[in-house]
Design a protein around this motif. Structure first.
Motif, PDB file in Angstrom:
ATOM      1  N   LYS A  60      -3.890 -16.793   5.280  1.00 27.15           N
ATOM      2  CA  LYS A  60      -3.232 -14.745   5.666  1.00 27.15           C
ATOM      3  C   LYS A  60      -3.578 -13.773   5.012  1.00 27.15           C
ATOM      4  O   LYS A  60      -2.906 -14.178   3.981  1.00 27.15           O
ATOM      5  CB  LYS A  60      -1.397 -15.437   5.418  1.00 27.15           C
ATOM      6  N   SER A  61      -4.267 -12.906   5.520  1.00 28.94           N
ATOM      7  CA  SER A  61      -4.805 -11.836   4.156  1.00 28.94           C
ATOM      8  C   SER A  61      -4.441 -10.694   5.371  1.00 28.94           C
ATOM      9  O   SER A  61      -4.847 -10.600   6.198  1.00 28.94           O
ATOM     10  CB  SER A  61      -6.284 -11.810   4.374  1.00 28.94           C
ATOM     11  N   GLY A  62      -3.737  -9.547   4.288  1.00 29.76           N
ATOM     12  CA  GLY A  62      -3.035  -8.585   5.532  1.00 29.76           C
ATOM     13  C   GLY A  62      -1.982  -9.093   5.992  1.00 29.76           C
ATOM     14  O   GLY A  62      -2.580  -7.876   6.745  1.00 29.76           O
ATOM     15  N   GLY A  63      -2.228 -10.062   6.431  1.00 24.13           N
ATOM     16  CA  GLY A  63      -1.215 -10.262   7.713  1.00 24.13           C
ATOM     17  C   GLY A  63      -1.790 -10.281   8.833  1.00 24.13           C
ATOM     18  O   GLY A  63      -1.266 -11.338   9.803  1.00 24.13           O
ATOM     19  N   TRP A  87      -3.193  -8.639  -0.617  1.00 27.87           N
ATOM     20  CA  TRP A  87      -3.986  -9.166   0.299  1.00 27.87           C
ATOM     21  C   TRP A  87      -2.667 -10.131   0.748  1.00 27.87           C
ATOM     22  O   TRP A  87      -3.139 -10.591   1.562  1.00 27.87           O
ATOM     23  CB  TRP A  87      -4.505  -9.531   0.490  1.00 27.87           C
ATOM     24  N   LYS A 111       0.488  -0.942   0.304  1.00 27.03           N
ATOM     25  CA  LYS A 111       0.113  -0.204  -0.174  1.00 27.03           C
ATOM     26  C   LYS A 111       0.728   0.811  -0.317  1.00 27.03           C
ATOM     27  O   LYS A 111       0.516   2.221  -0.803  1.00 27.03           O
ATOM     28  CB  LYS A 111      -0.988   0.203   1.297  1.00 27.03           C
ATOM     29  N   LYS A 156     -20.325  -8.763   6.696  1.00 33.23           N
ATOM     30  CA  LYS A 156     -19.717  -7.789   7.371  1.00 33.23           C
ATOM     31  C   LYS A 156     -20.529  -7.547   8.152  1.00 33.23           C
ATOM     32  O   LYS A 156     -19.260  -7.307   9.551  1.00 33.23           O
ATOM     33  CB  LYS A 156     -19.669  -7.000   6.670  1.00 33.23           C
ATOM     34  N   SER A 208     -13.339  -7.880   9.654  1.00 35.25           N
ATOM     35  CA  SER A 208     -13.496  -6.798   7.835  1.00 35.25           C
ATOM     36  C   SER A 208     -12.335  -8.405   7.282  1.00 35.25           C
ATOM     37  O   SER A 208     -12.507  -8.438   6.506  1.00 35.25           O
ATOM     38  CB  SER A 208     -13.021  -5.917   7.907  1.00 35.25           C
ATOM     39  N   GLY A 242       6.936 -15.715  11.947  1.00 35.75           N
ATOM     40  CA  GLY A 242       6.583 -15.979  13.551  1.00 35.75           C
ATOM     41  C   GLY A 242       5.853 -16.223  13.700  1.00 35.75           C
ATOM     42  O   GLY A 242       5.076 -16.723  12.481  1.00 35.75           O
ATOM     43  N   ARG A 268      11.241 -11.746   8.555  1.00 37.88           N
ATOM     44  CA  ARG A 268      10.930 -12.404   9.864  1.00 37.88           C
ATOM     45  C   ARG A 268      10.469 -13.353   9.572  1.00 37.88           C
ATOM     46  O   ARG A 268       9.397 -12.829   8.774  1.00 37.88           O
ATOM     47  CB  ARG A 268      11.877 -11.683  10.949  1.00 37.88           C
ATOM     48  N   SER A 319       5.019 -11.834   9.371  1.00 45.44           N
ATOM     49  CA  SER A 319       3.906 -11.960   9.767  1.00 45.44           C
ATOM     50  C   SER A 319       3.084 -12.494   8.091  1.00 45.44           C
ATOM     51  O   SER A 319       1.774 -13.264   8.427  1.00 45.44           O
ATOM     52  CB  SER A 319       2.213 -10.568  10.044  1.00 45.44           C
ATOM     53  N   ARG A 329     -13.626 -11.521  -0.197  1.00 40.24           N
ATOM     54  CA  ARG A 329     -13.812 -10.714  -1.125  1.00 40.24           C
ATOM     55  C   ARG A 329     -14.026 -11.146  -2.444  1.00 40.24           C
ATOM     56  O   ARG A 329     -13.903 -10.005  -3.459  1.00 40.24           O
ATOM     57  CB  ARG A 329     -12.126 -10.603  -1.614  1.00 40.24           C
TER      58      ARG A 329
END
Ligand code: MLC
Ligand code: AMP
Length: 513
Positions: free
Chosen positions: A405-408, A439, A250, A465, A470, A304, A302, A280, A475
């Motif tokens: 994993k979406s957006g972390g 994402w 972004k 929603k 969110s 984790g 990294r 992430s 999507r």
């Protein structure tokens, strides 16, 4: 103040009393302010609720000075912090409250009404964060809080459908923090820009707690806004930044839309930081390269997990290998196992990562069976598969197709499927991911509707929603006559992902709800 019973992170703050701890738009806290405000929170909580003795205290407070005072106050009162996300709908918050069974809830004044609505039927006392901080009790003394006492409970999605509370002790958090402070050479001179949510370990441990442990200052922007981040970089006073790959994507997008003058200022400021970290989720190599072109910074990637803190990292000094997550951090042991859970040599190709060390969590809250199942002879089973190339770990993916994993943010496909099946017009549902440059995983839902239903996927998306965080809301949605299944009758999720991929390429006409 008597200091012998103070938790180490609190004790260390005494040496930095006059230095800025948290700086936020319109406010700042020195370490002295944080010590006072957190003592007030602890004193009032104890006066109202009695000794907390590892009782859970849930809090709904946006990132900033008040958040830090509440977290430390809960710790100093001997409680277990249960952070909740201000952006979550009531259903998600209610789930956490029912599962965590807290002794008290603390709400930022702006969320008081909604929290009181949730607390009413549950008989849990609600306190306003600002009021707790103001209270004065000069007779307050920190109780002895053991380092092996529970400190934090962070909710994480899993393969079981409903989120689990990951419980870490004070000793676990200290080990996670010490490891990163050593590896990334945090000092009191550091100034980190903090833009992450504070209900997950990336924001809580890696950014906030490492800063406060080190006597550094944490500059908080409570909501991510790409232009504001660039403007903050441009001020030229920051030394550290940590984010998920989606945030870097972004930021790159916003930079591209900036004027030539903006670009010069923004890049010039970003160049001055000593370290920028990504984690992430997998950092695409093209994002790393583009970021380097724009800022001159080679992102340190990294790896984790909520249950273990950070485990692998590229080096602070030395070569950072794109697409790789480096080597074990100080105090962390890593091994690879095959599908039968047998330990394998790093030359034997892909294997699941297992982790051992003082940072590894204590338990899933009130889930002894799942806690036991998460360990293999004392090693935590991450569910992540990796290979070793030239001594560096490279992640290949998850052992389970149902963890996205979406957006972390971690997302459980099963949790979303279960919710959709509760809708009266949905007969069946399968949630899958497709790769997305922004994402990471794009959450997609294939739906089979009840006979005769003409439910519009847009309507279904609106419905979900209201009920889901969110980042869990699909999507993309597609209505199918039936879900593809193999000869055993099991839904073939890869085939569903293919349908969505084809639709993205315009080879089909799905409803992009
Ligand atoms: C927001 N949206 C998301 C989303 N975040 N959708 C999918 N996945 C996500 N992660 C939705 C919004 O609701 C909105 O929907 C639309 O996307 C656009 O919103 P936005 O305003 O552009 O997004 P933004 O609010 O800026 O959020 C993006 C983000 C955020 C990347 C800043 O997702 C974020 O803070 N992610 C960090 C998560 C994190 O800290 N993870 C660490 C977990 S710990 P609509 O429908 O209204 O358009 C861990 C261990 C480790 O993983 O190793 O660190
Ligand atoms: P969470 O359960 O939310 O703490 O997320 C942890 C998961 O995020 C890990 O199990 C990995 O699947 C993923 N993850 C964390 N860091 C990385 C990374 N650098 N690359 C790929 N995946 C990552």
């Amino acid at each position: 103040m008597t200091t012998e019973s103070l938790l180490p992170i609190v004790q260390r703050a005494l040496a930095h009393a006059k230095r800025p701890a948290i700086v936020e738009p319109g406010g700042r806290f020195t370490y002295g302010d944080l010590l006072n405000a957190s003592a007030n929170v602890a004193a009032t909580l104890t006066a109202e609720c009695g000794q907390l003795d590892q009782g859970r205290v849930a809090y709904l407070v946006p990132p900033g000075c008040i958040y830090a005072a509440v977290q430390w106050g809960v710790w100093r009162a001997g409680g277990v912090g249960v952070p909740m996300a201000p952006s979550h709908p009531a259903r998600e918050l209610a789930y956490i409250l029912d599962d965590a069974d807290p002794a008290a809830i603390i709400a930022h004044a702006s969320f008081l009404d909604s929290v009181e609505r949730l607390a009413t039927n549950r008989g849990v006392p609600v306190f306003t964060a600002q009021a707790l901080m103001r209270h004065r009790d000069d007779g307050w003394r920190d109780p002895d809080v053991g380092v092996d006492d529970r400190a934090l409970m962070v909710y994480t999605s899993g393969t079981t459908g409903t989120p689990k509370g990951v419980v870490t002790t004070h000793a676990n958090i200290e080990a996670q923090v010490r490891s990163l402070v050593e590896a990334w050479e945090w000092t009191e001179e550091d100034r980190i820009l903090h833009v992450l949510p504070l209900d997950h370990v990336h924001g809580i441990v890696n950014a906030l707690s490492c800063a406060l442990w080190s006597g550094a200052s944490c500059h908080v922007l409570p909501d991510f806004d790409a232009r504001k981040v660039w403007e903050r970089f441009a001020e030229g006073d920051l030394s550290l930044f940590m984010a998920v790959p989606t945030i870097y994507t972004k930021l790159i997008g916003a930079w591209q839309e900036g004027s030539d003058e903006d670009k010069m200022r923004w890049s010039g400021g970003a160049k001055k930081l000593r370290l920028m970290v990504s984690g992430s989720a997998a950092l695409p190599v093209r994002t790393l390269e583009r970021w380097r072109e724009i800022t001159g910074q080679t992102l340190l990637e990294r790896y984790g997990m909520t249950e273990i803190g950070m485990a692998l990292s590229n080096p602070l000094r030395g070569e950072r290998v794109p697409g790789h997550v480096g080597t074990p951090l100080p105090g962390v042991e890593i091994r690879q196992v095959d599908e039968a859970g047998q330990v394998q040599d790093s030359t034997q190709g892909p294997g699941e990562l297992e982790v051992r060390g003082p940072g590894v969590f204590l338990e899933y809250w009130r889930r002894p069976d799942e806690t036991a199942a998460a360990f293999n002879e004392g090693w935590f089973r991450t569910g992540d598969v990796a290979v070793v190339h030239h001594g560096q770990f490279r992640l290949l993916g998850r052992a389970s197709i149902d963890i996205l994993k979406s957006g972390g943010y971690k997302v459980s496909a099963l949790e979303i499927e279960e919710l959709f099946r509760e809708h009266p017009q949905v007969c069946d549902c399968a949630v899958v991911a497709i790769d997305d440059p922004e994402w990471g995983d794009l959450v997609c839902a294939a739906l089979v509707l009840e006979p005769g239903s003409s439910l519009d996927p847009f309507e279904l998306r609106r419905w979900s929603k209201e009920l889901l965080a969110s980042y869990k809301v699909p999507r993309r949605m597609m209505v199918l006559d039936e879900l593809p299944r193999n000869t055993m009758g099991k839904v073939t999720k890869p085939a569903i992902s293919d349908l969505f991929r084809a639709a993205e390429l315009g080879e089909a006409d799905p409803d992009k709800g």
